[in-house]
Structures are given as C-alpha cells and as structure tokens.
Design a protein around this motif. Structure first.
Motif, PDB file in Angstrom:
ATOM      1  N   UNK A  35       0.842  -1.210   0.000  1.00  9.03           N
ATOM      2  CA  UNK A  35       0.000   0.000   0.000  1.00  9.03           C
ATOM      3  C   UNK A  35       0.873   1.255   0.000  1.00  9.03           C
ATOM      4  N   UNK A  36       1.976   1.200   0.738  1.00 10.67           N
ATOM      5  CA  UNK A  36       2.897   2.334   0.797  1.00 10.67           C
ATOM      6  C   UNK A  36       3.468   2.628  -0.598  1.00 10.67           C
ATOM      7  N   UNK A  37       3.791   1.562  -1.342  1.00  6.51           N
ATOM      8  CA  UNK A  37       4.304   1.732  -2.712  1.00  6.51           C
ATOM      9  C   UNK A  37       3.255   2.409  -3.582  1.00  6.51           C
ATOM     10  N   UNK A  38       2.013   1.925  -3.510  1.00  5.54           N
ATOM     11  CA  UNK A  38       0.929   2.491  -4.329  1.00  5.54           C
ATOM     12  C   UNK A  38       0.695   3.962  -3.976  1.00  5.54           C
ATOM     13  N   UNK A  39       0.664   4.251  -2.688  1.00  5.35           N
ATOM     14  CA  UNK A  39       0.374   5.629  -2.263  1.00  5.35           C
ATOM     15  C   UNK A  39       1.545   6.577  -2.522  1.00  5.35           C
ATOM     16  N   UNK A  40       2.729   6.025  -2.758  1.00  3.54           N
ATOM     17  CA  UNK A  40       3.874   6.893  -3.051  1.00  3.54           C
ATOM     18  C   UNK A  40       3.984   7.228  -4.538  1.00  3.54           C
ATOM     19  N   UNK A  41       3.079   6.682  -5.357  1.00  9.13           N
ATOM     20  CA  UNK A  41       3.098   6.999  -6.784  1.00  9.13           C
ATOM     21  C   UNK A  41       2.872   8.501  -6.958  1.00  9.13           C
ATOM     22  N   UNK A  42       3.712   9.145  -7.746  1.00 10.57           N
ATOM     23  CA  UNK A  42       3.552  10.592  -7.918  1.00 10.57           C
ATOM     24  C   UNK A  42       2.256  10.919  -8.663  1.00 10.57           C
ATOM     25  N   UNK A  43       1.613  12.027  -8.297  1.00 10.42           N
ATOM     26  CA  UNK A  43       0.372  12.403  -8.975  1.00 10.42           C
ATOM     27  C   UNK A  43       0.593  12.680 -10.462  1.00 10.42           C
ATOM     28  N   UNK A  44       1.825  13.045 -10.815  1.00 13.16           N
ATOM     29  CA  UNK A  44       2.139  13.309 -12.217  1.00 13.16           C
ATOM     30  C   UNK A  44       2.845  12.092 -12.833  1.00 13.16           C
ATOM     31  N   UNK A  45       2.251  10.930 -12.625  1.00 16.14           N
ATOM     32  CA  UNK A  45       2.847   9.681 -13.096  1.00 16.14           C
ATOM     33  C   UNK A  45       3.184   9.733 -14.585  1.00 16.14           C
ATOM     34  N   UNK A  46       2.311  10.390 -15.344  1.00 16.92           N
ATOM     35  CA  UNK A  46       2.521  10.483 -16.794  1.00 16.92           C
ATOM     36  C   UNK A  46       3.840  11.202 -17.120  1.00 16.92           C
ATOM     37  N   UNK A  47       4.150  12.264 -16.387  1.00 11.77           N
ATOM     38  CA  UNK A  47       5.386  12.990 -16.684  1.00 11.77           C
ATOM     39  C   UNK A  47       6.608  12.194 -16.224  1.00 11.77           C
ATOM     40  N   UNK A  48       6.471  11.438 -15.143  1.00 10.20           N
ATOM     41  CA  UNK A  48       7.561  10.552 -14.714  1.00 10.20           C
ATOM     42  C   UNK A  48       7.783   9.482 -15.786  1.00 10.20           C
ATOM     43  N   UNK A  49       6.682   8.948 -16.303  1.00  9.58           N
ATOM     44  CA  UNK A  49       6.773   7.892 -17.317  1.00  9.58           C
ATOM     45  C   UNK A  49       7.507   8.386 -18.563  1.00  9.58           C
ATOM     46  N   UNK A  50       7.356   9.645 -18.876  1.00  9.37           N
ATOM     47  CA  UNK A  50       8.020  10.202 -20.074  1.00  9.37           C
ATOM     48  C   UNK A  50       9.536  10.086 -19.974  1.00  9.37           C
ATOM     49  N   UNK A  51      10.063  10.107 -18.756  1.00 14.73           N
ATOM     50  CA  UNK A  51      11.509   9.948 -18.570  1.00 14.73           C
ATOM     51  C   UNK A  51      11.975   8.561 -19.001  1.00 14.73           C
ATOM     52  N   UNK A  52      11.025   7.627 -19.098  1.00 14.25           N
ATOM     53  CA  UNK A  52      11.329   6.258 -19.526  1.00 14.25           C
ATOM     54  C   UNK A  52      10.857   6.016 -20.955  1.00 14.25           C
ATOM     55  N   UNK A  53      10.706   7.101 -21.699  1.00 14.82           N
ATOM     56  CA  UNK A  53      10.258   7.044 -23.097  1.00 14.82           C
ATOM     57  C   UNK A  53       8.881   6.379 -23.242  1.00 14.82           C
ATOM     58  N   UNK A  54       8.061   6.537 -22.197  1.00 19.13           N
ATOM     59  CA  UNK A  54       6.657   6.126 -22.285  1.00 19.13           C
ATOM     60  C   UNK A  54       5.891   7.380 -22.692  1.00 19.13           C
ATOM     61  N   UNK A  55       5.433   7.400 -23.946  1.00 11.85           N
ATOM     62  CA  UNK A  55       4.792   8.605 -24.478  1.00 11.85           C
ATOM     63  C   UNK A  55       3.443   8.877 -23.829  1.00 11.85           C
ATOM     64  N   UNK A  56       2.695   7.793 -23.557  1.00  9.26           N
ATOM     65  CA  UNK A  56       1.372   7.964 -22.977  1.00  9.26           C
ATOM     66  C   UNK A  56       0.953   6.685 -22.253  1.00  9.26           C
ATOM     67  N   UNK A  57       0.314   6.861 -21.119  1.00  4.78           N
ATOM     68  CA  UNK A  57      -0.317   5.737 -20.428  1.00  4.78           C
ATOM     69  C   UNK A  57      -1.775   5.728 -20.879  1.00  4.78           C
ATOM     70  N   UNK A  58      -2.145   4.728 -21.664  1.00 10.52           N
ATOM     71  CA  UNK A  58      -3.466   4.718 -22.302  1.00 10.52           C
ATOM     72  C   UNK A  58      -4.554   4.100 -21.427  1.00 10.52           C
ATOM     73  N   UNK A  59      -4.159   3.248 -20.513  1.00  7.68           N
ATOM     74  CA  UNK A  59      -5.159   2.629 -19.649  1.00  7.68           C
ATOM     75  C   UNK A  59      -4.504   1.961 -18.457  1.00  7.68           C
TER      76      UNK A  59
END
Ligand SMILES: [Zn+2]
Length: 103
Positions: free
Chosen positions: A23-47
């Motif tokens: 639960x601690x891992x889940x709750x520590x997910x940044x609210x701007x997950x999409x922008x964090x993902x971009x650092x890993x060349x993930x252009x968009x989280x679709x679902x």
C-alpha cells in the motif's frame, strides 16, 4: 508509436488492499505519473485496469522501448510486489489490415 501491455499479478497477501508495505508503494506513486513515465520514453499511459478480486492488472502504454518500460516498473515499485510481463500489442484494426494483405 508502439503499444505494450504491462500484465501483472500479485498474491492476495501482497495486495495493496491487504498489505501495508504494498500500500505504501501504491500511495507513493507521484500524482504526475505520466510525466515521470516520459523519462522512460513512455509517451502515454493509455489505460490502467485492475481486477481487485483476481489481483491482476493490465496497463496499456505507448512507449519507445520495452526495456525502459521494464525499468519504469522496477523504479516505480510495481515490480516489488507484482510479477509482470511486458507484451507488444497491436489493435484489432491492425489485425484487420494484416489480414487484408495475406494471400
Ligand atoms: Zn490485489
């Protein structure tokens, strides 16, 4: 654009609904997950789809490199309590187009 499915599962015991560490891992997910993902060349989280009773999930991402998706899963803590696999995907429309060019 390349689509990948991130298929994951965990045990009932390690479910974030039941386990404080997960639960601690889940709750520590940044609210701007999409922008964090971009650092890993993930252009968009679709679902981001989860089945709470089966303890499985499917995230669909548009990404450049499956190895960077893997690193995202590790760094984001997803891999700390989930078994996961990253699978290249095409759409049904792509399947239809491929069928048109066979025989
Ligand atoms: Zn669960």
């Amino acid at each position: 654009m390349a689509l990948y499915g991130i298929w994951g599962s965990h045990t009932v015991e390690s479910c974030p609904l039941n386990n404080a560490d997960s639960r601690k891992v889940v709750l520590s997910a940044p609210p701007d997950l999409e922008s964090v993902a971009k650092k890993y060349k993930i252009n968009k989280i679709l679902g981001t789809y989860h089945s709470p009773l089966e303890h499985t999930f499917l995230w669909v991402v548009d990404a450049e490199d499956p190895f960077m998706v893997q690193q995202f899963c590790i760094d984001a803590g997803v891999a700390s309590f989930n078994a996961a696999k990253i699978v290249p995907l095409i759409t049904f429309k792509d399947v239809v187009e491929k069928c048109k060019h066979i025989g």
